[in-house]
Design a protein around this motif. Structure first.
Motif, PDB file in Angstrom:
ATOM      1  N   LEU A  15       0.639  -1.251   0.049  1.00 23.25           N
ATOM      2  CA  LEU A  15      -0.088   0.284   0.042  1.00 23.25           C
ATOM      3  C   LEU A  15       0.961   1.459   0.093  1.00 23.25           C
ATOM      4  CD1 LEU A  15      -2.747  -0.940   2.469  1.00 23.25           C
ATOM      5  CD2 LEU A  15      -3.008  -0.703   0.022  1.00 23.25           C
ATOM      6  N   TYR A  16       1.966   1.229   0.617  1.00 18.41           N
ATOM      7  CA  TYR A  16       2.723   2.325   0.863  1.00 18.41           C
ATOM      8  C   TYR A  16       3.266   2.884  -0.564  1.00 18.41           C
ATOM      9  CZ  TYR A  16       7.732   0.939  -0.039  1.00 18.41           C
ATOM     10  OH  TYR A  16       8.702   0.594  -0.518  1.00 18.41           O
ATOM     11  N   GLY A  17       3.233   4.198  -0.826  1.00 16.05           N
ATOM     12  CA  GLY A  17       3.549   4.951  -2.094  1.00 16.05           C
ATOM     13  C   GLY A  17       2.534   4.961  -3.128  1.00 16.05           C
ATOM     14  N   THR A  18       1.205   4.327  -2.942  1.00 15.28           N
ATOM     15  CA  THR A  18       0.133   4.375  -3.899  1.00 15.28           C
ATOM     16  C   THR A  18      -0.918   5.386  -3.322  1.00 15.28           C
ATOM     17  OG1 THR A  18      -1.429   2.531  -2.650  1.00 15.28           O
ATOM     18  CG2 THR A  18       0.754   2.069  -4.071  1.00 15.28           C
ATOM     19  N   PRO A  19      -1.914   5.814  -3.959  1.00 13.75           N
ATOM     20  CA  PRO A  19      -2.874   6.708  -3.692  1.00 13.75           C
ATOM     21  C   PRO A  19      -3.917   5.987  -2.495  1.00 13.75           C
ATOM     22  CG  PRO A  19      -2.850   6.411  -6.083  1.00 13.75           C
ATOM     23  CD  PRO A  19      -2.037   5.404  -5.468  1.00 13.75           C
ATOM     24  N   GLY A  20      -3.841   4.757  -2.565  1.00 14.26           N
ATOM     25  CA  GLY A  20      -4.499   4.255  -1.370  1.00 14.26           C
ATOM     26  C   GLY A  20      -3.998   3.882  -0.068  1.00 14.26           C
ATOM     27  N   CYS A  21      -2.858   4.441   0.064  1.00 12.64           N
ATOM     28  CA  CYS A  21      -2.151   4.331   1.230  1.00 12.64           C
ATOM     29  C   CYS A  21      -2.831   4.897   2.491  1.00 12.64           C
ATOM     30  CB  CYS A  21      -0.546   4.611   1.364  1.00 12.64           C
ATOM     31  SG  CYS A  21       0.260   4.240   2.669  1.00 12.64           S
ATOM     32  N   PRO A  22      -3.138   4.334   3.542  1.00 12.62           N
ATOM     33  CA  PRO A  22      -3.585   4.961   4.764  1.00 12.62           C
ATOM     34  C   PRO A  22      -2.688   6.060   5.407  1.00 12.62           C
ATOM     35  CG  PRO A  22      -3.735   2.353   5.153  1.00 12.62           C
ATOM     36  CD  PRO A  22      -2.733   2.621   4.044  1.00 12.62           C
ATOM     37  N   THR A  23      -3.045   6.745   6.082  1.00 11.51           N
ATOM     38  CA  THR A  23      -2.139   7.785   6.727  1.00 11.51           C
ATOM     39  C   THR A  23      -1.419   6.966   7.716  1.00 11.51           C
ATOM     40  OG1 THR A  23      -3.933   9.699   6.517  1.00 11.51           O
ATOM     41  CG2 THR A  23      -2.254   9.866   8.400  1.00 11.51           C
ATOM     42  N   LEU A  24      -0.031   7.201   7.699  1.00 13.38           N
ATOM     43  CA  LEU A  24       0.830   6.576   8.527  1.00 13.38           C
ATOM     44  C   LEU A  24       1.349   7.569   9.641  1.00 13.38           C
ATOM     45  CD1 LEU A  24       2.792   4.853   5.877  1.00 13.38           C
ATOM     46  CD2 LEU A  24       0.844   3.934   6.822  1.00 13.38           C
ATOM     47  N   ALA A  59      -7.366  14.228   9.960  1.00 17.89           N
ATOM     48  CA  ALA A  59      -8.325  14.295   8.654  1.00 17.89           C
ATOM     49  C   ALA A  59      -7.577  13.269   7.947  1.00 17.89           C
ATOM     50  CB  ALA A  59      -8.030  15.545   7.883  1.00 17.89           C
ATOM     51  N   ALA A  60      -8.193  12.189   8.186  1.00 23.94           N
ATOM     52  CA  ALA A  60      -7.748  10.686   7.404  1.00 23.94           C
ATOM     53  C   ALA A  60      -8.911   9.739   7.496  1.00 23.94           C
ATOM     54  CB  ALA A  60      -6.775   9.878   8.320  1.00 23.94           C
ATOM     55  N   ARG A  61      -9.036   9.003   6.061  1.00 30.57           N
ATOM     56  CA  ARG A  61      -9.993   8.218   5.779  1.00 30.57           C
ATOM     57  C   ARG A  61      -9.624   6.855   6.574  1.00 30.57           C
ATOM     58  NH1 ARG A  61      -8.340   9.822   0.863  1.00 30.57           N
ATOM     59  NH2 ARG A  61      -7.658   7.853   0.497  1.00 30.57           N
ATOM     60  N   GLN A  62      -8.518   6.486   6.575  1.00 31.81           N
ATOM     61  CA  GLN A  62      -8.024   5.482   7.617  1.00 31.81           C
ATOM     62  C   GLN A  62      -6.713   5.725   7.801  1.00 31.81           C
ATOM     63  OE1 GLN A  62      -8.800   2.627   4.201  1.00 31.81           O
ATOM     64  NE2 GLN A  62      -6.708   1.903   4.869  1.00 31.81           N
ATOM     65  N   ALA A  63      -6.086   4.821   9.014  1.00 29.07           N
ATOM     66  CA  ALA A  63      -4.841   5.024   9.500  1.00 29.07           C
ATOM     67  C   ALA A  63      -4.086   3.847   9.786  1.00 29.07           C
ATOM     68  CB  ALA A  63      -4.860   6.157  10.412  1.00 29.07           C
ATOM     69  N   VAL A  64      -2.584   3.989   9.845  1.00 33.27           N
ATOM     70  CA  VAL A  64      -1.922   2.625  10.529  1.00 33.27           C
ATOM     71  C   VAL A  64      -0.899   3.534  11.287  1.00 33.27           C
ATOM     72  CG1 VAL A  64      -0.089   1.087   9.913  1.00 33.27           C
ATOM     73  CG2 VAL A  64      -2.006   1.197   8.397  1.00 33.27           C
ATOM     74  N   VAL A  65      -0.879   2.933  12.629  1.00 34.83           N
ATOM     75  CA  VAL A  65      -0.063   3.391  13.612  1.00 34.83           C
ATOM     76  C   VAL A  65       1.395   2.592  13.701  1.00 34.83           C
ATOM     77  CG1 VAL A  65      -0.124   4.401  15.958  1.00 34.83           C
ATOM     78  CG2 VAL A  65      -2.335   4.269  14.654  1.00 34.83           C
ATOM     79  N   ILE A  66       2.196   3.034  13.995  1.00 36.90           N
ATOM     80  CA  ILE A  66       3.610   2.638  13.999  1.00 36.90           C
ATOM     81  C   ILE A  66       4.425   2.962  15.306  1.00 36.90           C
ATOM     82  CG2 ILE A  66       5.795   2.076  12.871  1.00 36.90           C
ATOM     83  CD1 ILE A  66       4.147   3.436  10.216  1.00 36.90           C
ATOM     84  N   CYS A  67       4.528   1.898  16.103  1.00 37.18           N
ATOM     85  CA  CYS A  67       5.456   2.156  17.411  1.00 37.18           C
ATOM     86  C   CYS A  67       6.601   1.186  17.256  1.00 37.18           C
ATOM     87  CB  CYS A  67       4.793   1.815  18.842  1.00 37.18           C
ATOM     88  SG  CYS A  67       4.271   0.042  18.981  1.00 37.18           S
ATOM     89  N   GLN A  68       7.427   1.187  18.316  1.00 34.64           N
ATOM     90  CA  GLN A  68       8.816   0.403  18.081  1.00 34.64           C
ATOM     91  C   GLN A  68       8.812  -1.007  17.500  1.00 34.64           C
ATOM     92  OE1 GLN A  68      11.495   1.883  17.593  1.00 34.64           O
ATOM     93  NE2 GLN A  68      13.047   0.099  17.875  1.00 34.64           N
ATOM     94  N   GLN A  69       7.751  -1.820  18.531  1.00 34.35           N
ATOM     95  CA  GLN A  69       7.377  -3.283  18.402  1.00 34.35           C
ATOM     96  C   GLN A  69       6.017  -3.710  17.958  1.00 34.35           C
ATOM     97  OE1 GLN A  69       9.301  -4.709  21.906  1.00 34.35           O
ATOM     98  NE2 GLN A  69      11.196  -5.124  21.199  1.00 34.35           N
ATOM     99  N   GLY A  70       5.134  -2.695  17.798  1.00 30.68           N
ATOM    100  CA  GLY A  70       3.570  -2.972  17.280  1.00 30.68           C
ATOM    101  C   GLY A  70       2.907  -3.451  18.796  1.00 30.68           C
ATOM    102  N   ARG A  71       3.143  -2.933  19.736  1.00 29.37           N
ATOM    103  CA  ARG A  71       2.259  -3.451  20.884  1.00 29.37           C
ATOM    104  C   ARG A  71       1.653  -1.923  21.422  1.00 29.37           C
ATOM    105  NH1 ARG A  71       7.311  -6.632  24.110  1.00 29.37           N
ATOM    106  NH2 ARG A  71       5.292  -7.133  25.416  1.00 29.37           N
ATOM    107  N   LYS A  72       1.971  -2.066  22.933  1.00 32.59           N
ATOM    108  CA  LYS A  72       0.889  -1.005  23.587  1.00 32.59           C
ATOM    109  C   LYS A  72       0.763   0.562  22.941  1.00 32.59           C
ATOM    110  CE  LYS A  72       4.418  -0.082  27.033  1.00 32.59           C
ATOM    111  NZ  LYS A  72       5.205  -1.051  26.369  1.00 32.59           N
ATOM    112  N   LEU A  73       1.703   0.827  22.503  1.00 31.94           N
ATOM    113  CA  LEU A  73       1.666   2.455  22.043  1.00 31.94           C
ATOM    114  C   LEU A  73       0.880   2.432  20.685  1.00 31.94           C
ATOM    115  CD1 LEU A  73       5.207   3.901  22.564  1.00 31.94           C
ATOM    116  CD2 LEU A  73       3.270   3.823  24.218  1.00 31.94           C
ATOM    117  N   SER A  74       1.022   1.762  19.636  1.00 33.23           N
ATOM    118  CA  SER A  74       0.350   1.593  18.523  1.00 33.23           C
ATOM    119  C   SER A  74      -1.090   1.228  18.637  1.00 33.23           C
ATOM    120  CB  SER A  74       1.161   0.701  17.292  1.00 33.23           C
ATOM    121  OG  SER A  74       1.476  -0.444  17.675  1.00 33.23           O
ATOM    122  N   GLU A  75      -1.325   0.220  19.527  1.00 35.36           N
ATOM    123  CA  GLU A  75      -2.652  -0.428  19.846  1.00 35.36           C
ATOM    124  C   GLU A  75      -3.325   0.644  20.430  1.00 35.36           C
ATOM    125  OE1 GLU A  75      -4.267  -3.178  19.385  1.00 35.36           O
ATOM    126  OE2 GLU A  75      -2.812  -4.430  18.471  1.00 35.36           O
ATOM    127  N   GLY A  76      -2.960   1.271  21.614  1.00 33.71           N
ATOM    128  CA  GLY A  76      -3.414   2.325  22.163  1.00 33.71           C
ATOM    129  C   GLY A  76      -4.230   3.451  21.250  1.00 33.71           C
TER     130      GLY A  76
END
Length: 274
Positions: A15-24, A59-76
């Motif tokens: 998805l990254y680099g394409t028009p359909g990529c979520p807000t990162l 302002a985002a249609r959808q989002a992906v959240v990134i933390c160091q290991q994909g645990r509590k910070l990004s989940e929260g």
């Protein structure tokens, strides 16, 4: 079984680099980011601790959240975004999993200072043709989706850059410009750490079209023709940029997914429909 609140590195890499990529959104701690001050391409930094305050302003249609290991910070943070009505997922394994997969990351030091609205600002010569459309496409798709581009009289580019805090590009004697046989697009691909095979292939097409070396890639002649046509079609540079985004989206998807595909009109003799 995949979690309903996460997205895999493999899926995001498509998805990254394409028009359909979520807000990162990068929510790593300051310590983790300082240890590796690089971004998943297109990601922006946000403080996880104040997610309840800024989630409603995103302002985002959808989002992906990134933390160091994909645990509590990004989940929260993803949960707060969903609370505000934004479909959001955490990246499985976080930034560590992305880099472990050998995927590109953009160095923070190469991104110009952002304005009060968090946008990088760039300035170049008016009436763009090839490099001055290709570079904004690369920046918006892989570096800063909200980047602003100012097109001004050629002799005023550097003065506008100084007065308005913009990064000049594709003019002589600035960092973001031609280097030897390389065009500005080549330079940006290298400096932003985006040297994937699809972007390197596209860079050769852009270089061939931009420097008149149509022998570099067969598609360079087609890009040159399309670019000149866009320049004749649009008198407004920003309207031309908007149209050019679609053009380069198509060339990128070809470079990534379709270089081995051909198309022939089926004839009745070979069994095609009349």
């Amino acid at each position: 079984m995949p979690s309903p609140t996460t997205i895999s590195v493999d899926k995001l890499s498509r998805l990254y680099g394409t028009p359909g990529c979520p807000t990162l959104i990068d929510v790593r701690t300051d310590e983790d980011f300082a240890a590796t001050p690089r971004f998943v391409p297109g990601a922006v930094r946000r403080p996880h601790g104040s997610a309840s305050d800024w989630a409603g302003t995103l302002a985002a249609r959808q989002a992906v959240v990134i933390c160091q290991q994909g645990r509590k910070l990004s989940e929260g943070v993803a949960a707060w975004l969903r609370h505000q009505g934004i479909p959001a997922e955490a990246l499985e394994g976080g930034f560590e999993a992305w880099t472990a997969a050998g995927l590109p990351t953009v160095p923070e030091e190469r991104i110009p200072s952002r304005d009060g609205k968090g946008r990088s600002v760039w300035v170049t010569r008016a009436r763009p043709k090839i490099d001055r459309i290709a570079c904004p496409w690369l920046i918006r798709r892989f570096v800063d989706p909200k980047a602003v581009f100012l097109f001004v009289a050629p002799q005023e580019v550097e003065a506008v850059a100084e007065r308005f805090g913009a990064a000049p590009f594709d003019v002589e004697n600035v960092f973001w410009s031609h280097r030897g046989e390389l065009c500005t697009f080549d330079v940006m691909v290298e400096e932003f750490g985006l040297g994937t095979e699809p972007l390197l292939r596209l860079a050769r097409v852009v270089r061939g079209a931009d420097t008149g070396r149509l022998d570099l890639e067969p598609e360079a002649a087609g890009l040159l023709a399309a670019s000149l046509g866009l320049s004749r079609t649009f008198s407004d540079d920003l309207a031309q940029l908007d149209a050019g985004m679609t053009l380069y989206d198509a060339f990128y998807r070809w470079a990534r997914d379709a270089t081995g595909e051909t198309h022939n009109w089926p004839s009745a003799k070979s069994g095609g429909a009349k």
